[in-house]
Design a protein around this motif. Structure first.
Motif, PDB file in Angstrom:
ATOM      1  N   TYR A  31      10.178  -5.070  12.165  1.00  0.00           N
ATOM      2  CA  TYR A  31       8.774  -5.146  12.583  1.00  0.00           C
ATOM      3  C   TYR A  31       7.875  -5.159  11.352  1.00  0.00           C
ATOM      4  N   GLY A  32       6.755  -5.810  11.488  1.00  0.00           N
ATOM      5  CA  GLY A  32       5.782  -5.838  10.413  1.00  0.00           C
ATOM      6  C   GLY A  32       5.103  -4.488  10.243  1.00  0.00           C
ATOM      7  N   THR A  33       4.984  -4.070   8.999  1.00  0.00           N
ATOM      8  CA  THR A  33       4.417  -2.776   8.656  1.00  0.00           C
ATOM      9  C   THR A  33       3.580  -2.935   7.393  1.00  0.00           C
ATOM     10  N   LEU A  34       2.564  -2.113   7.259  1.00  0.00           N
ATOM     11  CA  LEU A  34       1.741  -2.127   6.056  1.00  0.00           C
ATOM     12  C   LEU A  34       2.327  -1.177   5.021  1.00  0.00           C
ATOM     13  N   LEU A  35       2.352  -1.631   3.783  1.00  0.00           N
ATOM     14  CA  LEU A  35       2.930  -0.867   2.685  1.00  0.00           C
ATOM     15  C   LEU A  35       1.926  -0.813   1.543  1.00  0.00           C
ATOM     16  N   ARG A  36       1.731   0.383   0.992  1.00  0.00           N
ATOM     17  CA  ARG A  36       0.838   0.525  -0.162  1.00  0.00           C
ATOM     18  C   ARG A  36       1.530   0.026  -1.421  1.00  0.00           C
ATOM     19  N   LEU A  37       0.818  -0.698  -2.252  1.00  0.00           N
ATOM     20  CA  LEU A  37       1.365  -1.158  -3.521  1.00  0.00           C
ATOM     21  C   LEU A  37       1.392  -0.016  -4.532  1.00  0.00           C
ATOM     22  N   ASP A  38       0.279   0.683  -4.679  1.00  0.00           N
ATOM     23  CA  ASP A  38       0.152   1.799  -5.607  1.00  0.00           C
ATOM     24  C   ASP A  38       0.306   3.088  -4.808  1.00  0.00           C
ATOM     25  N   SER A  39       1.315   3.859  -5.131  1.00  0.00           N
ATOM     26  CA  SER A  39       1.610   5.070  -4.360  1.00  0.00           C
ATOM     27  C   SER A  39       0.541   6.146  -4.503  1.00  0.00           C
ATOM     28  N   GLU A  40      -0.332   6.034  -5.485  1.00  0.00           N
ATOM     29  CA  GLU A  40      -1.368   7.043  -5.695  1.00  0.00           C
ATOM     30  C   GLU A  40      -2.642   6.760  -4.908  1.00  0.00           C
ATOM     31  N   LYS A  41      -2.690   5.612  -4.223  1.00  0.00           N
ATOM     32  CA  LYS A  41      -3.914   5.212  -3.532  1.00  0.00           C
ATOM     33  C   LYS A  41      -3.683   5.069  -2.035  1.00  0.00           C
ATOM     34  N   ASP A  42      -4.800   5.123  -1.305  1.00  0.00           N
ATOM     35  CA  ASP A  42      -4.811   4.945   0.144  1.00  0.00           C
ATOM     36  C   ASP A  42      -4.612   3.460   0.471  1.00  0.00           C
ATOM     37  N   TYR A  43      -4.455   3.163   1.734  1.00  0.00           N
ATOM     38  CA  TYR A  43      -4.396   1.789   2.190  1.00  0.00           C
ATOM     39  C   TYR A  43      -5.769   1.155   2.012  1.00  0.00           C
ATOM     40  N   SER A  44      -5.800  -0.030   1.473  1.00  0.00           N
ATOM     41  CA  SER A  44      -7.018  -0.829   1.346  1.00  0.00           C
ATOM     42  C   SER A  44      -6.562  -2.282   1.285  1.00  0.00           C
ATOM     43  N   GLU A  45      -7.492  -3.187   1.379  1.00  0.00           N
ATOM     44  CA  GLU A  45      -7.126  -4.609   1.334  1.00  0.00           C
ATOM     45  C   GLU A  45      -6.408  -4.946   0.032  1.00  0.00           C
ATOM     46  N   GLU A  46      -6.873  -4.366  -1.071  1.00  0.00           N
ATOM     47  CA  GLU A  46      -6.282  -4.659  -2.386  1.00  0.00           C
ATOM     48  C   GLU A  46      -4.961  -3.939  -2.609  1.00  0.00           C
ATOM     49  N   ASN A  47      -4.736  -2.842  -1.889  1.00  0.00           N
ATOM     50  CA  ASN A  47      -3.565  -2.015  -2.143  1.00  0.00           C
ATOM     51  C   ASN A  47      -2.532  -2.088  -1.020  1.00  0.00           C
ATOM     52  N   THR A  48      -2.611  -3.113  -0.198  1.00  0.00           N
ATOM     53  CA  THR A  48      -1.724  -3.192   0.961  1.00  0.00           C
ATOM     54  C   THR A  48      -0.996  -4.520   1.009  1.00  0.00           C
ATOM     55  N   LEU A  49       0.251  -4.440   1.378  1.00  0.00           N
ATOM     56  CA  LEU A  49       1.121  -5.593   1.514  1.00  0.00           C
ATOM     57  C   LEU A  49       1.791  -5.500   2.878  1.00  0.00           C
ATOM     58  N   PHE A  50       2.039  -6.622   3.513  1.00  0.00           N
ATOM     59  CA  PHE A  50       2.756  -6.671   4.781  1.00  0.00           C
ATOM     60  C   PHE A  50       4.244  -6.725   4.465  1.00  0.00           C
ATOM     61  N   ALA A  51       5.017  -5.799   5.028  1.00  0.00           N
ATOM     62  CA  ALA A  51       6.450  -5.712   4.765  1.00  0.00           C
ATOM     63  C   ALA A  51       7.165  -5.424   6.075  1.00  0.00           C
ATOM     64  N   THR A  52       8.490  -5.465   6.057  1.00  0.00           N
ATOM     65  CA  THR A  52       9.242  -5.083   7.250  1.00  0.00           C
ATOM     66  C   THR A  52       9.332  -3.559   7.308  1.00  0.00           C
ATOM     67  N   ARG A  53       9.610  -3.053   8.485  1.00  0.00           N
ATOM     68  CA  ARG A  53       9.685  -1.601   8.670  1.00  0.00           C
ATOM     69  C   ARG A  53      10.752  -0.992   7.762  1.00  0.00           C
ATOM     70  N   VAL A  54      11.897  -1.636   7.613  1.00  0.00           N
ATOM     71  CA  VAL A  54      12.953  -1.024   6.793  1.00  0.00           C
ATOM     72  C   VAL A  54      12.582  -1.089   5.305  1.00  0.00           C
ATOM     73  N   GLN A  55      11.834  -2.097   4.868  1.00  0.00           N
ATOM     74  CA  GLN A  55      11.325  -2.094   3.492  1.00  0.00           C
ATOM     75  C   GLN A  55      10.374  -0.913   3.296  1.00  0.00           C
ATOM     76  N   PHE A  56       9.482  -0.716   4.271  1.00  0.00           N
ATOM     77  CA  PHE A  56       8.571   0.421   4.228  1.00  0.00           C
ATOM     78  C   PHE A  56       9.366   1.717   4.122  1.00  0.00           C
ATOM     79  N   PHE A  57      10.342   1.905   5.010  1.00  0.00           N
ATOM     80  CA  PHE A  57      11.125   3.140   4.990  1.00  0.00           C
ATOM     81  C   PHE A  57      11.821   3.314   3.644  1.00  0.00           C
ATOM     82  N   ALA A  58      12.466   2.274   3.141  1.00  0.00           N
ATOM     83  CA  ALA A  58      13.200   2.374   1.882  1.00  0.00           C
ATOM     84  C   ALA A  58      12.281   2.820   0.751  1.00  0.00           C
ATOM     85  N   ILE A  59      11.145   2.179   0.632  1.00  0.00           N
ATOM     86  CA  ILE A  59      10.236   2.485  -0.471  1.00  0.00           C
ATOM     87  C   ILE A  59       9.580   3.844  -0.281  1.00  0.00           C
TER      88      ILE A  59
END
Length: 166
Positions: free
Chosen positions: A117-145
């Protein structure tokens, strides 16, 4: 976060209908912009809940799935040098990355619910979700990271920042 007014405008009945629609098999839909909005809202809600979770509970104690140990060990075996603190879009989206991610993700089919499933993933772990800091990934990619970020201490800054504000 971005979709709050959209979810509120649905109301209880609309949210219930959206949840039902999202549970139907993909073949039952044609290209429908309303469905894309519902998927985006579902991904947004997941992101919001997760960020609130790592903001209020020490991330090293979190267990995201029943398969956390397997996901983590396989992830670090496959992606030994991936900088999870500060991801780059190409770490997940380049053709080369996709060739590595595809078999990694597929090994969790049937083991991790909604693994693709599509899930939002933060690029920078120190920041909140934002348009600049968010990438669309699969759920298992999200879980792994995120499992790796929790275990390796990269989400501690979010927890400490929110705890200091309390």
């Amino acid at each position: 976060m971005a979709f709050e007014s959209g979810m509120a405008s649905l109301g209880a009945e609309g949210a219930s209908a959206a949840a039902h629609a999202l549970s139907l098999p993909a073949e039952s839909y044609e290209n429908d912009s309303r469905l894309e909005v519902m998927w985006a809202m579902k991904a947004y809600n997941h992101a919001e809940v997760y960020f609130n979770l790592i903001s209020s509970v020490d991330p090293k104690f979190l267990k995201l799935t029943k398969q956390d140990d397997l996901i983590y060990s396989s992830f670090r075996e496959t992606f030994k040098d991936l900088n999870i603190q500060q991801l780059q879009p190409d770490d997940l989206k380049s053709d080369e990355a996709k060739e590595t991610w595809r078999p990694f993700c597929n090994q969790f089919e049937g083991l991790v619910e909604d693994f693709n499933y599509g899930t939002l993933l933060r690029l920078d772990s120190e920041k909140d979700y934002s348009e600049e800091n968010t990438l669309f990934a699969t759920r298992v990619q999200f879980f792994a990271i995120e499992i790796a970020r929790n275990r390796e201490g990269f989400n501690n800054c979010v927890y400490k920042m929110k705890s200091a504000q309390s």
